[in-house]
Design a protein around this motif. Structure first.
Motif, PDB file in Angstrom:
ATOM      1  N   UNK A  90       0.842  -1.194   0.000  1.00 56.80           N
ATOM      2  CA  UNK A  90       0.000   0.000   0.000  1.00 56.80           C
ATOM      3  C   UNK A  90       0.878   1.245   0.000  1.00 56.80           C
ATOM      4  N   UNK A  91       0.466   2.229  -0.748  1.00 60.63           N
ATOM      5  CA  UNK A  91       1.050   3.557  -0.704  1.00 60.63           C
ATOM      6  C   UNK A  91       0.230   4.378   0.288  1.00 60.63           C
ATOM      7  N   UNK A  92       0.897   5.213   1.084  1.00 58.66           N
ATOM      8  CA  UNK A  92       0.177   5.993   2.088  1.00 58.66           C
ATOM      9  C   UNK A  92       0.736   7.402   2.168  1.00 58.66           C
ATOM     10  N   UNK A  93      -0.153   8.337   2.424  1.00 56.73           N
ATOM     11  CA  UNK A  93       0.239   9.744   2.564  1.00 56.73           C
ATOM     12  C   UNK A  93      -0.240  10.273   3.911  1.00 56.73           C
ATOM     13  N   UNK A  94       0.364  11.349   4.378  1.00 58.25           N
ATOM     14  CA  UNK A  94       0.049  11.828   5.727  1.00 58.25           C
ATOM     15  C   UNK A  94      -1.184  12.735   5.778  1.00 58.25           C
ATOM     16  N   UNK A  95      -1.644  12.923   7.003  1.00 56.38           N
ATOM     17  CA  UNK A  95      -2.680  13.910   7.306  1.00 56.38           C
ATOM     18  C   UNK A  95      -2.377  14.430   8.696  1.00 56.38           C
ATOM     19  N   UNK A  96      -2.147  15.705   8.840  1.00 54.20           N
ATOM     20  CA  UNK A  96      -1.841  16.353  10.122  1.00 54.20           C
ATOM     21  C   UNK A  96      -0.464  15.982  10.666  1.00 54.20           C
ATOM     22  N   UNK A  97      -0.130  14.726  10.650  1.00 53.53           N
ATOM     23  CA  UNK A  97       1.162  14.270  11.156  1.00 53.53           C
ATOM     24  C   UNK A  97       1.934  13.645  10.001  1.00 53.53           C
ATOM     25  N   UNK A  98       3.109  14.175   9.732  1.00 52.06           N
ATOM     26  CA  UNK A  98       3.857  13.735   8.549  1.00 52.06           C
ATOM     27  C   UNK A  98       4.306  12.293   8.626  1.00 52.06           C
ATOM     28  N   UNK A  99       4.499  11.773   9.810  1.00 51.68           N
ATOM     29  CA  UNK A  99       5.017  10.408   9.950  1.00 51.68           C
ATOM     30  C   UNK A  99       3.922   9.408  10.261  1.00 51.68           C
ATOM     31  N   UNK A 100       2.667   9.811  10.084  1.00 49.64           N
ATOM     32  CA  UNK A 100       1.542   8.889  10.195  1.00 49.64           C
ATOM     33  C   UNK A 100       0.787   8.874   8.871  1.00 49.64           C
ATOM     34  N   UNK A 101      -0.246   8.096   8.787  1.00 48.65           N
ATOM     35  CA  UNK A 101      -0.912   7.846   7.518  1.00 48.65           C
ATOM     36  C   UNK A 101      -2.348   8.337   7.567  1.00 48.65           C
ATOM     37  N   UNK A 102      -2.662   9.267   6.672  1.00 42.21           N
ATOM     38  CA  UNK A 102      -4.021   9.756   6.610  1.00 42.21           C
ATOM     39  C   UNK A 102      -4.817   9.133   5.491  1.00 42.21           C
ATOM     40  N   UNK A 103      -4.120   8.808   4.394  1.00 42.00           N
ATOM     41  CA  UNK A 103      -4.788   8.280   3.215  1.00 42.00           C
ATOM     42  C   UNK A 103      -4.010   7.090   2.672  1.00 42.00           C
ATOM     43  N   UNK A 104      -4.758   6.177   2.065  1.00 40.37           N
ATOM     44  CA  UNK A 104      -4.191   4.926   1.592  1.00 40.37           C
ATOM     45  C   UNK A 104      -4.632   4.639   0.166  1.00 40.37           C
ATOM     46  N   UNK A 105      -3.754   3.977  -0.577  1.00 41.24           N
ATOM     47  CA  UNK A 105      -4.168   3.428  -1.849  1.00 41.24           C
ATOM     48  C   UNK A 105      -4.840   2.079  -1.638  1.00 41.24           C
ATOM     49  N   UNK A 106      -5.245   1.465  -2.729  1.00 42.35           N
ATOM     50  CA  UNK A 106      -5.916   0.161  -2.647  1.00 42.35           C
ATOM     51  C   UNK A 106      -4.948  -1.001  -2.661  1.00 42.35           C
ATOM     52  N   UNK A 107      -3.684  -0.705  -2.967  1.00 44.66           N
ATOM     53  CA  UNK A 107      -2.654  -1.735  -2.877  1.00 44.66           C
ATOM     54  C   UNK A 107      -2.380  -2.441  -4.193  1.00 44.66           C
ATOM     55  N   UNK A 108      -1.178  -3.007  -4.275  1.00 44.36           N
ATOM     56  CA  UNK A 108      -0.790  -3.824  -5.418  1.00 44.36           C
ATOM     57  C   UNK A 108      -0.104  -5.073  -4.881  1.00 44.36           C
ATOM     58  N   UNK A 109      -0.453  -6.220  -5.452  1.00 45.88           N
ATOM     59  CA  UNK A 109       0.022  -7.493  -4.935  1.00 45.88           C
ATOM     60  C   UNK A 109       1.354  -7.883  -5.556  1.00 45.88           C
ATOM     61  N   UNK A 110       2.305  -8.200  -4.697  1.00 44.61           N
ATOM     62  CA  UNK A 110       3.597  -8.728  -5.118  1.00 44.61           C
ATOM     63  C   UNK A 110       3.702 -10.165  -4.633  1.00 44.61           C
ATOM     64  N   UNK A 111       3.921 -11.076  -5.561  1.00 39.86           N
ATOM     65  CA  UNK A 111       4.063 -12.491  -5.223  1.00 39.86           C
ATOM     66  C   UNK A 111       5.453 -12.952  -5.642  1.00 39.86           C
ATOM     67  N   UNK A 112       6.215 -13.426  -4.688  1.00 44.40           N
ATOM     68  CA  UNK A 112       7.566 -13.932  -4.964  1.00 44.40           C
ATOM     69  C   UNK A 112       7.530 -15.447  -4.867  1.00 44.40           C
TER      70      UNK A 112
END
Lengths: 119, 109
Positions: free
Chosen positions: A95-117
């Motif tokens: 998941x990619x995440x961006x902040x809200x109010x606090x730069x080192x916390x997560x306010x918003x999230x993407x839906x994610x991309x699956x990596x399979x090794x």
């Protein structure tokens, strides 16, 4: 509205490489720390890496240091995760995440991309 | 072992007040805020609390607090749609890393 759209996931063999991208919109990307967080199947959330707004300061989960590199393109509102030396335990939704109010916390999230090794 | 400890599971009935806790194993979080994230069926996480402030759009039955080494997320008036996994996180300045708790599975009976 804030939008984070990840891409680049897929199936890769152990030892292989993959580059994830996250396209951001709806907020001031140039002022924001950006992060990658992953979730292995059936497991909890695990922070992977983050990068400061200027791209200079970066931090990584201990187990990915030396294998993963986070970067960003300010002109295109993109953040990347270059992954190499992939291992089976890197298998996860990223998941990619961006902040809200606090730069080192997560306010918003993407839906994610699956990596399979896997071989 | 996570630096943040959460209950593995919590349950409550509709309308009940429940409190989830997130306890730091050390003091290396300083005054950094704790974030709380809701995840339903391993979908995309949704932020429900940052420090003691909920993001826009989060129902006012959600509240947060922090005291000493414990942060709490309280849901006053539990609803069926609150059934989810809840994770807390904060910045650990000794590790220069974000740390997550192991997550709490909230069941609405």
């Amino acid at each position: 509205d804030v939008q984070l759209v990840e891409s680049g996931g897929g199936l890769v063999q152990p030892g292989g490489s993959l580059r994830l991208s996250c396209e951001a919109s709806g907020f001031t990307f140039g002022n924001s720390w950006m992060s990658w967080v992953r979730q292995a199947p059936g497991k909890g959330l695990e922070w992977v890496a983050n990068i400061r707004h200027d791209g200079i300061e970066k931090h990584y989960l201990e187990s990915v240091k030396g294998r993963f590199t986070i970067s960003r393109d300010a002109a295109k509102n993109l953040v990347f995760l270059q992954m190499s030396g992939l291992r089976a335990d890197d298998t996860a939704v990223y998941f990619c995440a961006s902040p809200l109010n606090y730069q080192l916390q997560f306010g918003f999230w993407g839906t994610g991309t699956l990596v399979t090794v896997s071989s | 072992q996570s630096a943040l400890t959460q209950e593995a599971s919590v349950s409550g009935t509709v309308g009940q007040k429940v409190t989830l806790s997130c306890t730091r194993s050390n003091n290396n979080m300083g005054n950094y805020a704790v974030g709380w994230y809701q995840q339903i069926s391993h979908g995309a996480p949704r932020t429900v609390m940052l420090g003691n402030s909920p993001p826009s759009g989060i129902p006012d039955r959600f509240s947060g607090s922090q005291s000493g080494t414990t942060a709490s997320l309280t849901i006053s008036g539990l609803q069926p749609e609150d059934e989810a996994d809840y994770y807390c996180s904060t910045w650990d300045y000794s590790l220069n890393a974000v740390v997550f708790g192991g997550g709490t599975k909230l069941t609405v009976l």
